[in-house]
Every structure is written in C-alpha cells, then in structure tokens.
Write an enzyme that holds these catalytic residues in place. Structure first.
Site: not given
Length: 265
Positions: A122, A167, A186
């Site tokens: 990530h 994010e 991710s």
C-alpha cells in the site's frame, strides 16, 4: 487505522536495507501482477505518470532507500520505514518534513486481497507515485503542517481531507472518472468498486463537506469525492484549514451511510 496488528515491523540494516524473504518478495510480485492491469485501466494520469517515474521493481519488494533517491530528485521527499502503526502526531510531523512513513512489513497470503492496516505494498505501490508530482507532494506536506498546528482533538477531522483525496480520491478526466487515491490503487476490489459500484455515492469535491463525512477503514467506501482537476487540491492546500475544521465542527458530522463497526468478540 486499527489499534492493533498481527504484523511485526521489519528492521532495516545499517545501510537502510530490509532483507525480505523469498516468500515476501513473491507476495509483492503477485500483488503487482494482479493489480497493474486494473491500475493501467482505471487509475488517473498523475498516478500512472508517477509509476513510470519510479519504475518500481515488479519481482521484489522495493527498498525505501532506492525509492527515496528518485523522490528526492523530483520533489525533495523521501520514504522512511516505520512500525505498522504510528499515531497521528508522528504521521503529521513526518509529512511536514517531506517524509512519507512506510509500514515495513508486507501482508501474508491470507490477507492477499484485503488488509485493514497499511503494508509496504500500500505504502510504496499506492502512495509514492503521487509523491513524484510536486502538486500532490505540496498538498501532503500542507496536511502535515496543519496537523502540527492542530489540537489532538482536531486530528480526526483533518485526516478526513487526506483520506478522501490522497487515500480514496477520484478525479475527472474528460468524460471519465478515474481513481486517484493510493488506497484505491493498492486495493484489488475497491478500485473497481469506486468507479463502477452501483450503490456508490460520488460527490463533488468540497472541503467542508469532506471534513464532515465519517468513514470506516474496514469496508469499501460508500462515498467518494470527485475532483474536477488537480488545481482544486492545490486551492484546498492554500485554505486556512484550521478555520475550516472549526466550521465543520460547528456544523457537525453527517449521519453515516454505513452501519457501525461490529464490536470485537
């Protein structure tokens, strides 16, 4: 971020190198092989450009020191390995210093498709491509600086702006909506969900609205915010975010559109 984790941080040697096992390198290889075709189809242009700049290895876990060499030349940022879980205070301080904290472990096969806490896949695969772009690097640093100037009681409000952009942000590219956030890049399942999910609420980017929007970290997001262009993010970084936080607090949180997280047994 979860309060506990089953993972143990990997410690770098004197040269800053972490010695991943063959099994751990294989997890990285298989994650990239699974995710890259989806990213090339659904990710936004700034993310894809960042990937090309970094040219990350596909057959092993990248080292923070080698990623930092590229980032420092482009934007002055670097990546530093940290334990799996760090507090908001340390997180904001590192961002303010142009240092991205990267959890050093990589997920196991049992958590291949979904892991609640951030791991090195990530952090490196998801986050560092945008840090090659001065615009996103500046925004991340601004979040860190604002966090340092905030009271701890305000941390959870400020982090929502990071959550719904860096994010899990979306952005318009022509007639299409593309994924921008690292959590999407991710995540094998959530990347497609964010763009095509029929139940997903996609809202226009608005700082106050974002600050008032609660989220859960352990589910696919039911709400995403869509930037019209990167300039909106730069404009947000120039705002007095401390004033924005106070305004959002006065208005109060929106009612969650998701159920509460079940209590652990």
């Amino acid at each position: 971020m979860p309060k506990t984790t089953k993972y143990v941080a990997k410690v770098p040697d004197a040269d800053g190198v972490i010695h991943y096992t063959a099994q751990e390198n294989a997890v990285w290889r298989d994650l990239v092989a699974q995710q890259q075709p989806n990213v090339e189809r659904l990710a936004a242009a700034p993310f894809l450009t960042g990937q090309r700049c970094l040219n990350l290895p596909v057959d092993r876990v990248p080292q923070c020191v080698e990623v930092s060499e590229v980032l420092e030349d482009l934007t002055g940022w670097r990546v530093a390995p940290v334990p799996a879980l760090i507090g908001f205070g340390r997180f904001f301080k590192m961002l303010s210093e142009k240092t991205f904290p990267a959890a050093s472990f990589i997920r196991d096969r049992e958590s291949f498709d979904y892991i609640e806490e951030p791991d090195i896949f990530h952090e490196i695969y998801g986050h560092t491509p945008l840090l090659t772009d001065p615009r996103f690097a500046k925004f991340s640093q601004r979040i860190g600086e604002t966090g340092l100037a905030s009271d701890p009681a305000d941390y959870s409000w400020l982090i929502r702006l990071y959550w719904f952009t860096v994010e899990f942000g979306l952005i318009r590219e022509g007639e299409q909506i593309k994924a921008l956030g690292s959590g999407l890049a991710s995540s094998p399942g959530e990347l497609s969900h964010s763009i095509f999910g029929p139940s997903v609420i996609r809202k226009p980017f608005d700082v106050i609205d974002i600050l008032r929007t609660p989220y859960r970290i352990d589910i696919n997001q039911p709400i995403y915010f869509v930037l019209d262009d990167v300039e909106q993010l730069l404009e947000a970084s120039e705002r007095d975010l401390l004033v924005d936080i106070k305004k959002a607090q006065a208005l109060g949180l929106h009612k969650p559109v998701f159920p509460p997280k079940p209590e652990a047994a």
